[in-house]
Design a protein around this motif. Sequence first.
Motif, PDB file in Angstrom:
ATOM      1  N   TRP A  67       0.643  -1.172  -0.542  1.00 33.16           N
ATOM      2  CA  TRP A  67       0.222   0.003  -0.286  1.00 33.16           C
ATOM      3  C   TRP A  67       0.781   0.669   0.123  1.00 33.16           C
ATOM      4  CZ3 TRP A  67      -5.074   1.019  -0.806  1.00 33.16           C
ATOM      5  CH2 TRP A  67      -5.805   2.124  -0.122  1.00 33.16           C
ATOM      6  N   ILE A  68       2.005   1.327   0.718  1.00 33.53           N
ATOM      7  CA  ILE A  68       2.990   2.411   0.853  1.00 33.53           C
ATOM      8  C   ILE A  68       3.778   2.142  -0.351  1.00 33.53           C
ATOM      9  CG2 ILE A  68       5.056   3.224   1.853  1.00 33.53           C
ATOM     10  CD1 ILE A  68       3.449   1.969   4.449  1.00 33.53           C
ATOM     11  N   ALA A  69       4.007   1.178  -0.907  1.00 38.23           N
ATOM     12  CA  ALA A  69       4.670   1.837  -2.398  1.00 38.23           C
ATOM     13  C   ALA A  69       3.877   2.167  -3.527  1.00 38.23           C
ATOM     14  CB  ALA A  69       5.293   0.124  -2.617  1.00 38.23           C
ATOM     15  N   GLN A  70       2.435   1.868  -3.314  1.00 43.04           N
ATOM     16  CA  GLN A  70       1.804   2.317  -3.715  1.00 43.04           C
ATOM     17  C   GLN A  70       0.841   3.623  -3.715  1.00 43.04           C
ATOM     18  OE1 GLN A  70       0.632   0.295  -7.074  1.00 43.04           O
ATOM     19  NE2 GLN A  70       2.096  -0.663  -6.360  1.00 43.04           N
ATOM     20  N   ALA A  71       1.168   4.263  -3.125  1.00 45.30           N
ATOM     21  CA  ALA A  71       1.023   5.801  -2.618  1.00 45.30           C
ATOM     22  C   ALA A  71       1.412   6.588  -3.714  1.00 45.30           C
ATOM     23  CB  ALA A  71       1.236   5.635  -0.764  1.00 45.30           C
ATOM     24  N   PRO A  72       2.126   6.866  -4.058  1.00 45.82           N
ATOM     25  CA  PRO A  72       2.498   7.724  -5.089  1.00 45.82           C
ATOM     26  C   PRO A  72       2.022   7.849  -6.527  1.00 45.82           C
ATOM     27  CG  PRO A  72       4.552   6.922  -4.311  1.00 45.82           C
ATOM     28  CD  PRO A  72       3.841   6.529  -4.058  1.00 45.82           C
ATOM     29  N   GLU A  73       2.002   6.748  -6.833  1.00 45.51           N
ATOM     30  CA  GLU A  73       0.788   6.413  -8.234  1.00 45.51           C
ATOM     31  C   GLU A  73      -0.740   6.843  -7.716  1.00 45.51           C
ATOM     32  OE1 GLU A  73      -0.317   2.626 -11.069  1.00 45.51           O
ATOM     33  OE2 GLU A  73       1.059   2.413  -9.882  1.00 45.51           O
ATOM     34  N   PHE A  74      -0.977   6.416  -6.682  1.00 44.72           N
ATOM     35  CA  PHE A  74      -2.737   7.011  -5.931  1.00 44.72           C
ATOM     36  C   PHE A  74      -2.603   8.464  -5.782  1.00 44.72           C
ATOM     37  CE2 PHE A  74      -3.091   2.805  -4.234  1.00 44.72           C
ATOM     38  CZ  PHE A  74      -3.360   2.358  -5.194  1.00 44.72           C
ATOM     39  N   THR A  75      -0.976   9.277  -5.742  1.00 48.09           N
ATOM     40  CA  THR A  75      -1.115  10.560  -5.320  1.00 48.09           C
ATOM     41  C   THR A  75      -1.685  11.152  -6.501  1.00 48.09           C
ATOM     42  OG1 THR A  75      -0.116  10.185  -3.325  1.00 48.09           O
ATOM     43  CG2 THR A  75      -0.080  11.930  -4.706  1.00 48.09           C
ATOM     44  N   ILE A  76      -0.538  10.931  -7.731  1.00 46.78           N
ATOM     45  CA  ILE A  76      -0.777  11.290  -9.022  1.00 46.78           C
ATOM     46  C   ILE A  76      -1.843  11.062  -9.645  1.00 46.78           C
ATOM     47  CG2 ILE A  76       0.314  10.723 -11.327  1.00 46.78           C
ATOM     48  CD1 ILE A  76       2.692  10.588  -9.962  1.00 46.78           C
ATOM     49  N   ILE A  77      -2.695   9.722  -9.548  1.00 47.98           N
ATOM     50  CA  ILE A  77      -4.255   9.336  -9.880  1.00 47.98           C
ATOM     51  C   ILE A  77      -5.363  10.496  -9.429  1.00 47.98           C
ATOM     52  CG2 ILE A  77      -6.203   8.192 -10.447  1.00 47.98           C
ATOM     53  CD1 ILE A  77      -3.814   5.616  -9.916  1.00 47.98           C
ATOM     54  N   GLN A  78      -4.911  10.720  -7.724  1.00 43.84           N
ATOM     55  CA  GLN A  78      -6.235  11.064  -7.402  1.00 43.84           C
ATOM     56  C   GLN A  78      -6.147  13.022  -7.897  1.00 43.84           C
ATOM     57  OE1 GLN A  78      -8.739   9.910  -5.481  1.00 43.84           O
ATOM     58  NE2 GLN A  78     -10.014  11.961  -5.937  1.00 43.84           N
ATOM     59  N   ALA A  79      -4.469  13.386  -7.932  1.00 46.62           N
ATOM     60  CA  ALA A  79      -4.432  14.874  -8.223  1.00 46.62           C
ATOM     61  C   ALA A  79      -4.624  15.460  -9.491  1.00 46.62           C
ATOM     62  CB  ALA A  79      -2.583  14.612  -8.239  1.00 46.62           C
ATOM     63  N   MET A  80      -4.721  14.466 -10.499  1.00 53.74           N
ATOM     64  CA  MET A  80      -5.335  13.878 -12.110  1.00 53.74           C
ATOM     65  C   MET A  80      -6.437  14.901 -12.493  1.00 53.74           C
ATOM     66  SD  MET A  80      -2.796  12.433 -14.438  1.00 53.74           S
ATOM     67  CE  MET A  80      -3.210  10.195 -13.699  1.00 53.74           C
ATOM     68  N   ILE A  81      -7.515  13.051 -11.202  1.00 55.25           N
ATOM     69  CA  ILE A  81      -9.018  13.606 -11.083  1.00 55.25           C
ATOM     70  C   ILE A  81      -9.288  15.307 -10.805  1.00 55.25           C
ATOM     71  CG2 ILE A  81     -10.480  12.970  -9.913  1.00 55.25           C
ATOM     72  CD1 ILE A  81      -9.169   9.986 -10.281  1.00 55.25           C
TER      73      ILE A  81
ATOM     74  N   LEU B 113      -5.134   6.504 -17.384  1.00 54.55           N
ATOM     75  CA  LEU B 113      -4.535   6.904 -16.882  1.00 54.55           C
ATOM     76  C   LEU B 113      -5.073   7.276 -15.580  1.00 54.55           C
ATOM     77  CD1 LEU B 113      -2.999   9.682 -18.398  1.00 54.55           C
ATOM     78  CD2 LEU B 113      -2.258   7.859 -17.485  1.00 54.55           C
ATOM     79  N   GLU B 114      -7.251   7.652 -15.235  1.00 55.91           N
ATOM     80  CA  GLU B 114      -7.447   7.684 -13.689  1.00 55.91           C
ATOM     81  C   GLU B 114      -7.651   6.176 -13.175  1.00 55.91           C
ATOM     82  OE1 GLU B 114     -10.879  10.863 -14.846  1.00 55.91           O
ATOM     83  OE2 GLU B 114      -9.199  12.369 -15.065  1.00 55.91           O
ATOM     84  N   ASN B 115      -7.955   5.919 -14.597  1.00 54.37           N
ATOM     85  CA  ASN B 115      -8.388   4.323 -13.745  1.00 54.37           C
ATOM     86  C   ASN B 115      -7.060   3.509 -13.036  1.00 54.37           C
ATOM     87  OD1 ASN B 115     -10.954   4.449 -14.065  1.00 54.37           O
ATOM     88  ND2 ASN B 115     -10.926   3.931 -15.637  1.00 54.37           N
TER      89      ASN B 115
END
Length: 104
Positions: A21-35, A62-64
Amino acid sequence: MTKFNDFLAEQLQDLELQQEWIAQAPEFTIIQAMIDARKKTGLTKKQLAERCGLNPAAISKLENGNANPSLRTLQRLAAGMNTQLKIEFLPLNANKQTQNQKAQ
């Protein structure tokens, strides 16, 4: 607290899952920022795609989280939303410092 948050908190007790979960956090942050940025500008995925010269399906991917944007793509998205792209490198304990500052 929502049912999802309760479920997530329970699942994150598993150390292996927590590390992933921690390793994926940057990717999730970018996705949420785009949305968030797209919604804030009031653009649909199709409108943003047209402004950026991308296919609407690419925006959806990208958003998914089904595609990883290059820096160039992020810059195109930012330009299409008339926003500035900002990328930061923060110390690992930045969240703890922020939480401590808020508590004081």
